[in-house]
Each structure stands twice: as C-alpha cells, then as structure tokens.
Design a protein around this motif. Structure first.
Motif, short mmCIF file in Angstrom:
data_model
loop_
_atom_site.label_atom_id
_atom_site.label_comp_id
_atom_site.label_asym_id
_atom_site.label_seq_id
_atom_site.Cartn_x
_atom_site.Cartn_y
_atom_site.Cartn_z
N ARG A 71 0.83 -0.83 0.00
CA ARG A 71 0.34 0.10 -0.46
C ARG A 71 0.90 1.50 0.41
O ARG A 71 0.04 1.88 0.08
CB ARG A 71 -1.30 -0.04 1.41
CG ARG A 71 -1.37 -1.28 1.18
CD ARG A 71 -2.65 -1.95 0.42
NE ARG A 71 -3.88 -0.67 0.85
CZ ARG A 71 -4.79 -0.56 -0.90
NH1 ARG A 71 -4.02 -1.10 -1.32
NH2 ARG A 71 -5.46 0.13 -0.85
N ARG A 74 1.02 1.29 -4.35
CA ARG A 74 -0.03 1.58 -4.63
C ARG A 74 -0.95 1.80 -3.94
O ARG A 74 -1.45 0.56 -3.18
CB ARG A 74 -0.12 0.26 -6.23
CG ARG A 74 -1.25 0.12 -6.41
CD ARG A 74 -1.18 -0.50 -7.47
NE ARG A 74 -2.46 -0.73 -8.74
CZ ARG A 74 -2.59 -1.50 -9.81
NH1 ARG A 74 -1.92 -2.52 -9.93
NH2 ARG A 74 -3.41 -1.57 -10.13
N LYS A 75 -2.32 2.51 -4.29
CA LYS A 75 -3.58 2.22 -2.74
C LYS A 75 -4.06 3.06 -4.52
O LYS A 75 -4.25 3.90 -4.93
CB LYS A 75 -3.23 3.28 -2.40
CG LYS A 75 -4.39 3.03 -1.38
CD LYS A 75 -4.00 3.41 0.21
CE LYS A 75 -4.81 3.63 1.47
NZ LYS A 75 -6.00 3.89 1.04
N SER A 76 -4.63 1.75 -4.61
CA SER A 76 -6.57 1.99 -5.14
C SER A 76 -7.33 0.83 -4.89
O SER A 76 -7.06 -0.02 -4.97
CB SER A 76 -6.11 2.74 -6.61
OG SER A 76 -5.52 1.44 -7.58
N TYR A 120 -10.01 5.36 -7.92
CA TYR A 120 -8.92 5.74 -6.72
C TYR A 120 -9.82 6.46 -5.97
O TYR A 120 -10.12 7.94 -6.43
CB TYR A 120 -7.64 7.10 -6.92
CG TYR A 120 -6.44 5.50 -7.86
CD1 TYR A 120 -6.81 5.61 -9.23
CD2 TYR A 120 -5.00 5.74 -7.57
CE1 TYR A 120 -5.99 4.62 -10.49
CE2 TYR A 120 -3.96 5.11 -8.12
CZ TYR A 120 -4.68 4.76 -9.55
OH TYR A 120 -3.88 3.76 -10.29
N GLN A 121 -9.31 6.41 -4.36
CA GLN A 121 -10.52 7.64 -3.46
C GLN A 121 -9.60 8.47 -3.39
O GLN A 121 -8.00 8.67 -3.57
CB GLN A 121 -10.86 6.81 -2.64
CG GLN A 121 -11.89 6.06 -2.18
CD GLN A 121 -13.20 6.33 -3.37
OE1 GLN A 121 -12.89 7.91 -2.73
NE2 GLN A 121 -13.63 5.66 -3.99
N GLU A 124 -5.11 8.46 -2.36
CA GLU A 124 -5.34 7.31 -2.68
C GLU A 124 -3.73 7.97 -4.74
O GLU A 124 -4.04 9.22 -4.92
CB GLU A 124 -5.95 6.57 -3.55
CG GLU A 124 -6.71 5.76 -2.19
CD GLU A 124 -7.36 4.61 -2.74
OE1 GLU A 124 -7.40 3.72 -1.47
OE2 GLU A 124 -8.02 4.46 -3.85
N PHE A 125 -2.93 6.96 -5.15
CA PHE A 125 -1.86 7.55 -6.07
C PHE A 125 -1.47 5.71 -6.42
O PHE A 125 -1.32 4.81 -6.06
CB PHE A 125 -1.25 8.13 -5.48
CG PHE A 125 -0.76 6.98 -3.80
CD1 PHE A 125 -0.41 7.48 -2.41
CD2 PHE A 125 0.63 6.61 -4.27
CE1 PHE A 125 -0.20 6.72 -2.01
CE2 PHE A 125 1.14 5.68 -2.93
CZ PHE A 125 0.53 5.55 -1.39
N TYR A 126 -1.12 5.87 -6.98
CA TYR A 126 0.20 5.29 -7.99
C TYR A 126 1.60 5.43 -8.17
O TYR A 126 2.16 6.53 -8.40
CB TYR A 126 -0.46 4.74 -8.71
CG TYR A 126 -0.08 3.16 -9.50
CD1 TYR A 126 1.42 2.51 -8.85
CD2 TYR A 126 -0.61 2.29 -10.30
CE1 TYR A 126 1.48 1.12 -9.76
CE2 TYR A 126 -0.49 0.71 -11.35
CZ TYR A 126 0.87 0.10 -10.27
OH TYR A 126 1.09 -0.71 -10.47
N GLY A 157 -4.73 13.98 -9.10
CA GLY A 157 -4.54 13.10 -9.64
C GLY A 157 -4.63 13.09 -11.08
O GLY A 157 -4.23 12.08 -11.70
N THR A 198 -4.56 12.27 -5.78
CA THR A 198 -5.16 12.35 -5.70
C THR A 198 -6.49 13.67 -4.94
O THR A 198 -6.97 12.50 -3.35
CB THR A 198 -6.98 11.04 -6.80
OG1 THR A 198 -8.21 12.19 -7.13
CG2 THR A 198 -7.02 10.90 -5.80
N ARG A 202 -11.25 9.51 -8.58
CA ARG A 202 -11.09 9.35 -9.79
C ARG A 202 -10.87 8.36 -9.97
O ARG A 202 -11.15 7.18 -9.79
CB ARG A 202 -9.34 9.19 -9.68
CG ARG A 202 -8.62 9.66 -11.42
CD ARG A 202 -7.02 9.59 -10.39
NE ARG A 202 -6.47 9.86 -11.70
CZ ARG A 202 -5.62 8.80 -12.34
NH1 ARG A 202 -6.29 7.50 -12.47
NH2 ARG A 202 -4.93 9.74 -13.73
#
Ligand SMILES: O=C(O)CCC(=O)C(=O)O
Ligand SMILES: [Fe+2]
Length: 223
Positions: A71, A74-76, A120-121, A124-126, A157, A198, A202
């Motif tokens: 996490r 990457r968080k989505s 993506y809330q 959240e991101f990558y 985002g 973001t 998203r």
C-alpha cells in the motif's frame, strides 16, 4: 446481449496516425476525448455502481506469481472486466479494433487484452512504475481511459509520464489530468509513469495488450 457499438478511427485517420507516430517516436500518446460518448456514459455508470456496491478489490503490484499488496506503492481498487455487460462488450470491441490498427501500423503482434476498472479515492495514488513486469515481456502496450465528468486541476490525480527509459532524476515529459473520455497509450516496458495523490474520487480503466507468450518464447507456437 448486444454490445454498445462504436467506431474507432480507421487506418489513415489523423487521430490513428497521431497515435502511431507518437508511440514510435516517444513511446506514449495522449488523446483527449477519444472514447465514444455512448461507451463513456455506459462505462462510467458501471464503475460508479461498482464503487457504490463495493465491488472492487485492493490492487496489487508485481508478477501474478509473486503477487504483493504494497500500500506504500499503490493505493487504489480495481475490478477486472469480463465482457459480460453491453458496456464491457462494447469496450472490448472498441479495443479490438484498436489492436488491429496498432498491429498494422507498428508491426508489434499484440495478441491478448486485459482490462480493469480502477478507482482512486481521495488520498490514493500509484508511485512511479513500469507496467510490464521485469523480465516477463508480456504487457507491451498500456491503455488508460478516464471516466471523470469534470476534473479541475485542484483535484490532483494527474498521470505523470516520463520519457522512454528515463531514470529517477529525469524531468517528466507530461502531467496529464484524467479528463472525460481521455485516452493514454504507453509502451508498457519503457515508459515510467505515476498517479499523483488525488483529492477527489478518480475513475478510469487500466488495460494492456500482451504479445502471444508462446510465440515470444518460441515454445511450440504451432501446438
Ligand atoms: O490511472 C492512470 O492514470 C494510470 C494507472 C496505472 O498506471 C496503472 O494502472 O498501471
Ligand atoms: Fe501503470
């Protein structure tokens, strides 16, 4: 079940020429408002419903055989598409027409396609990554489609894209906002990219074309 029908640019169309030219010259292409309207609305309705019904699973990273949930990278959340709704079937048909055009234009033998909805809330991101797992040479071209009605820059985002083969110190080549029906093409093995944090939910689709692994590895391609 009837798939939602849509047209993609035909070979010789300017947009397709631009995508092919971008991919061969710099490894990525940004196409604002490329997804046809009917598909956009139907796919957006599906991803919103999946999000409300909590029909999405935390996204992983790494090879499928060595699946990790990290996490910090990457968080989505994602939901794989199986083509079982008119919107998904329409999207797979649209992608199939693109596959044929890319194969004709670039001679790259794209073979299989896989796609997932991605949400993506806020927060959240990558982090920066390549889509093709090292050594696997499976994903060859990445396709990202955005399903957001409005996207002011304050939402963050952005998709940050680096030049092909760029190292950690290079300046990004572009910072793309996930605007309505926008489509990104990237060479999966060479174009590093990241999703910035973001501030608003998203919605989008992340998808990839693979080459035929048995032909790539010269293992009994005719078997
Ligand atoms: O949503 C995006 O802009 C890109 C997502 C991404 O890089 C991925 O799913 O591999
Ligand atoms: Fe990616």
């Amino acid at each position: 079940m009837a798939a939602i029908a849509s047209e993609v640019p035909l070979p010789g169309d300017n947009r397709l020429g631009a995508i092919l030219g971008d991919l061969s010259s710099k490894g990525w292409s940004w196409q604002p408002h490329m997804l046809p309207d009917a598909l956009y609305h139907a796919l957006r309705a599906e991803v919103l419903a999946a999000n409300l019904q909590d029909d999405l699973a935390p996204a992983g990273i790494g090879r499928e055989t060595d699946y990790q949930l990290d996490r910090t990278i990457r968080k989505s959340r994602i939901a794989w598409m199986d083509g079982s709704t008119p919107a998904q079937a329409g999207f797979l048909q649209w992608a199939e027409q693109l596959r044929q055009s890319l194969n004709q234009g670039l001679m790259i033998g794209l073979f299989e396609f896989e796609a997932c909805f991605a949400v993506y809330q806020p927060g959240e991101f990558y982090d920066r990554h390549l889509d093709s797992f090292e050594g696997a040479r499976n994903r060859v071209v990445s396709l990202v489609v955005y399903l957001n009605d409005d996207w002011p820059a304050e939402n963050g985002g952005a998709l940050v894209v680096w030049p092909e083969g760029a190292d950690e110190t290079s300046e990004p080549a572009a910072r793309l906002l996930p605007e309505q029906a926008g489509v990104v093409f990237m060479l999966s093995e060479t174009v590093p990219h990241a999703v910035e944090v973001t501030q608003a939910p998203r919605f989008g689709i992340a998808a990839w074309w693979r080459v035929n692994p048995s032909i790539q590895g010269h293992i009994d391609p005719l078997a």
